[in-house]
Design an enzyme around this catalytic site. Structure first.
Site: not given
Length: 293
Positions: A17-20, A99-101, A164, A214, A252
């Site tokens: 229900t959050g925007k993201t 996914i959360t950062e 990507y 990395e 990161h």
């Protein structure tokens, strides 16, 4: 065949229900078999409601029992994200994709240690990762779907944007992907390069792998050593951060050279010594892979 997910996977969105959560659930549903795949959302305060026809449940266990879902994707804000991961683990899902950062490192340490201590079956991808996609079947996460095409090259990366980039190059060269997996750049995370290489090695529909790392940590070196001993397929590699100064965090949270360890040069040298063809130029990843087929 694919790794981790396919067109028959059933998915729960935690934080739907959050925007993201709304935005990415919507775009993932529009990709390939997404409409069939996204079967539930979770928000304790909105149980009984729905998001564009997807039923919302009070917790993950309930969502799993009602829908048969085996995978969750987590868009919960940083303060509650570790608890959301644990909720997916407690429900015995096959895979939780976070996914959360910006999740506090201590929260992640507690969750990961508890997962190991209790020998839980749930695999964790992320946090701070773009997710996973099996082209033309299903995408779970924030990657742009249109650059992918079905094929036989596996991609595993610590960097979202470089995932990507590699995928875009492979597609432009007429090489599709079996699956592309972003493992995230946080210092404390779930699946590592070595775990994903293992999955690609066992997948009969993956012919070769692009591995992107990395600076910071030693995950790439460990994966390279494992590949030298076990990998039956060619692997090509790239390490971001060749010009990074020691002690300065680059992008990161996990990308930091500390105590002289974890430099790009060091990682590239180990990878080369283990038989992985490497490039120092990110625009060459696709061509390099094509050269080993």
């Amino acid at each position: 065949m694919s790794i981790l997910i396919n067109k028959d996977t059933k998915v729960i969105t935690q934080g739907i229900t959050g925007k993201t959560g709304q935005f990415h659930t919507r775009t993932c549903r529009e990709y390939a078999n997404g409409r069939e795949a996204y079967v539930a959302g979770v928000n304790p305060k909105r149980a009984g409601e729905d998001f564009e026809g997807i039923p919302i449940f009070g917790n993950v266990r309930e969502a799993k029992e009602q829908t048969g879902a085996t995978v969750s994707v987590i868009y919960v804000p940083p303060a509650g994200a570790a608890a959301a991961i644990w909720e997916a683990v407690e429900a015995d899902l096959d895979l939780a994709i976070c996914i959360t950062e910006g999740i506090p490192v201590r929260d992640m340490m507690e969750v990961r240690d508890r997962m190991r201590r209790e020998n839980r079956k749930t695999l964790l991808l992320g946090p701070n990762c773009p997710g996973v996609i099996t082209p033309d079947e299903l995408k779970i996460g924030i990657m742009p779907g249109h650059i992918h095409r079905k094929g036989r090259i596996g991609v595993v990366s610590r960097s979202g944007t470089l995932t990507y980039e590699a995928v875009g190059q492979l597609t432009a060269l007429g090489l599709g992907q079996s699956s592309a997996v972003g493992i995230g750049g946080d210092p404390v995370n779930g699946l590592k390069h070595i775990d994903v290489l293992r999955l690609f090695n066992d997948d009969p529909d993956t012919d070769a792998v692009v591995m992107i790392g990395e600076i910071g940590g030693s995950d790439e070196e460990e994966a390279a050593e494992w590949a030298k001993a076990n990998m039956k397929k060619p692997v090509v590699g790239f390490i971001a951060g060749v010009t990074a100064p020691p002690g300065k965090r680059m992008g990161h949270a996990g990308a930091i050279i500390s105590g002289g360890k974890g430099t790009a040069d060091e990682k590239l040298a180990v990878m080369e010594a283990c038989g992985i063809k490497v490039t120092r130029n990110p625009s060459e990843m696709g061509r390099l892979l094509k050269s080993v087929l």
